[in-house]
Write a protein that holds these residues in place. Sequence first.
Motif, mmCIF file in Angstrom:
data_model
loop_
_atom_site.group_PDB
_atom_site.id
_atom_site.type_symbol
_atom_site.label_atom_id
_atom_site.label_comp_id
_atom_site.label_asym_id
_atom_site.label_seq_id
_atom_site.Cartn_x
_atom_site.Cartn_y
_atom_site.Cartn_z
ATOM 1 N N LEU A 184 -0.748 -57.185 -35.452
ATOM 2 C CA LEU A 184 -1.606 -57.877 -34.213
ATOM 3 C C LEU A 184 -0.347 -58.633 -33.186
ATOM 4 O O LEU A 184 0.594 -59.307 -33.623
ATOM 5 C CB LEU A 184 -2.855 -58.689 -34.389
ATOM 6 C CG LEU A 184 -2.879 -59.985 -35.101
ATOM 7 C CD1 LEU A 184 -2.313 -61.181 -34.414
ATOM 8 C CD2 LEU A 184 -4.158 -60.453 -35.846
ATOM 9 N N ASN A 194 -9.192 -61.574 -31.961
ATOM 10 C CA ASN A 194 -7.682 -61.012 -32.381
ATOM 11 C C ASN A 194 -7.893 -60.814 -33.883
ATOM 12 O O ASN A 194 -7.163 -61.013 -34.583
ATOM 13 C CB ASN A 194 -6.748 -62.092 -32.100
ATOM 14 C CG ASN A 194 -5.146 -61.490 -31.812
ATOM 15 O OD1 ASN A 194 -5.304 -60.091 -31.733
ATOM 16 N ND2 ASN A 194 -4.369 -62.227 -31.607
ATOM 17 N N ALA A 198 -7.233 -58.388 -36.688
ATOM 18 C CA ALA A 198 -6.232 -57.140 -36.727
ATOM 19 C C ALA A 198 -6.896 -55.791 -36.908
ATOM 20 O O ALA A 198 -6.398 -54.794 -36.577
ATOM 21 C CB ALA A 198 -5.310 -57.440 -37.977
ATOM 22 N N TYR A 224 -7.477 -53.374 -34.204
ATOM 23 C CA TYR A 224 -6.568 -52.911 -33.107
ATOM 24 C C TYR A 224 -6.769 -51.334 -33.200
ATOM 25 O O TYR A 224 -6.350 -50.619 -32.291
ATOM 26 C CB TYR A 224 -5.236 -53.273 -33.710
ATOM 27 C CG TYR A 224 -4.839 -54.766 -32.949
ATOM 28 C CD1 TYR A 224 -5.616 -55.839 -33.302
ATOM 29 C CD2 TYR A 224 -3.731 -54.689 -31.851
ATOM 30 C CE1 TYR A 224 -4.959 -56.774 -32.564
ATOM 31 C CE2 TYR A 224 -3.489 -55.790 -31.410
ATOM 32 C CZ TYR A 224 -4.091 -57.100 -31.657
ATOM 33 O OH TYR A 224 -3.730 -58.127 -31.084
#
Lengths: 297, 297
Positions: free
Chosen positions: A173, B273, B275, B278
């Motif tokens: 990330l 955010n 990970a 993503y």
Amino acid sequence: MADSQRVLVVGGTHGNEVTGVHLVRRLQRNPQELTRDSFTAQTLLANLPAMAANRRYLEQDLNRCFTAALLNSEPQNGEQVLAHEINEKYGPKGADSPTDWIIDLHTTTANMGVTLVVQQHDPQAVDMALYVQQKMPDVVIFDENCTRDEDPFLCSIGQHSMLIEVGPVPQGLLRWDVFEQTARALAHALDFIDLRARGEDSLPSPRQADMYQFIEKLHLPRDEHGAICGMIHPELQDRDYRELSPGDPIFISVDGETIPFDYPESVHVAFVNEAAYYDQAHGLSLMRKRTVSWEGE
Amino acid sequence: MADSQRVLVVGGTHGNEVTGVHLVRRLQRNPQELTRDSFTAQTLLANLPAMAANRRYLEQDLNRCFTAALLNSEPQNGEQVLAHEINEKYGPKGADSPTDWIIDLHTTTANMGVTLVVQQHDPQAVDMALYVQQKMPDVVIFDENCTRDEDPFLCSIGQHSMLIEVGPVPQGLLRWDVFEQTARALAHALDFIDLRARGEDSLPSPRQADMYQFIEKLHLPRDEHGAICGMIHPELQDRDYRELSPGDPIFISVDGETIPFDYPESVHVAFVNEAAYYDQAHGLSLMRKRTVSWEGE
């Protein structure tokens, strides 16, 4: 005008350290960021298959494949093949490498801020790190402490090299703070190459710097089957570069039992709880802090 | 005495969320931690192949494989096969599942502290979350907000279920703070099941709780090829559960351009955010904060 310096900026040596990948892509779209009076740096995204898989590597850590021994042997896996190809294109590794500088962009899950990894046998790289530290005072200089032949890093195939290691950030990330610090450290490093190519030297002479010199990695607590059964002690977690003395808490078992540091001397710590170390069950690196003085060019 | 409650504690549903894996292994070695007057909980390490690979999943996120539709179809990949096997052993999914409670242990890279994910249609689970919140006041209650049939989570095959989500912690590593909070929340949840089985109720009646109800996930900035070209804005990073209003900074492009939140209402944020998001280029989840009141049993 031909470049007076051949400079390579690398991202994606570890496929899940995406800060360098996205920064290199930005630089590729904005070549003016790679350009100084004396050169335009090239870029490389080193391990495309690992990037596609969002993994550090597929078969072997690419950043452990550039020792002289491995580069002079028949490659045994995909990453070793890649290392040979990269060495053919930007090396061959050695004091006469056609690539003057390689700067490789990495991240860590440890709370290491901006760390500049250099080799003490490369005084120009130590100068570069000191120059970046002048511009970014919180930056730490880390001496990997191995010979050029033994150095397994991709960047070791250049005449001079520096690895920019920024954290904390999880694998896979992007964080703006880490991304922006990486971009800034890289920009200063490119400035340094340009100043040096033009014969300028803004560093004091003799120079002096605090450096952390790598000693060894320590294993996490493991059970009788070799499985991890403990973790970094909460008093040490996030405290990279602090001094650790014999008897200080270092690990804690999953059952909550504190394990003291059993070592003959006080040292400093880095890569505290680095996720990429878990495949070898390593918990942290031990470092010696030294103040180094050396003459300018 | 036969257990009056069949309780299952799960780790490793996501193979790289190692906190739950190591906690389940500790519980397996120390069954007294799983035992209350009315039951001894069973344990499950759900996705062993993903754990061995230190990946969230191999082919498909296992925690998206437990919808009624997928459980009633021919499995298409390894994780769907696993979901069928788990459903056969601990389900079948439905209001009459033979497993009374499933508690699934997860981690997040987002700064979410201890979050208890429940479904509003399962008031016993909301009671459980409220009970844990009495003991750990910083805990957040998160309403996943979907029907039992649509619920894709492993824990949805129990009659009642709660997912314990703790962060921030990178994937693939252990932090004591996260590990210890997870263990504590789980212990309170098991206490709750035991109190309830013995007819005790320490909760106020009527109950009242603040809950965050899931609305949708938002994509990270993407370029014309669909590639990620921006990240969470530094003003929003690490600020899970804060209110985000139209016009507030939400993303920043890799070039440093701030992107404001374009939305018809103020909402709250979570999984900022993460990970694991993503792979779908998602940056965060939007939530509505609501105060909910309900009667006790």
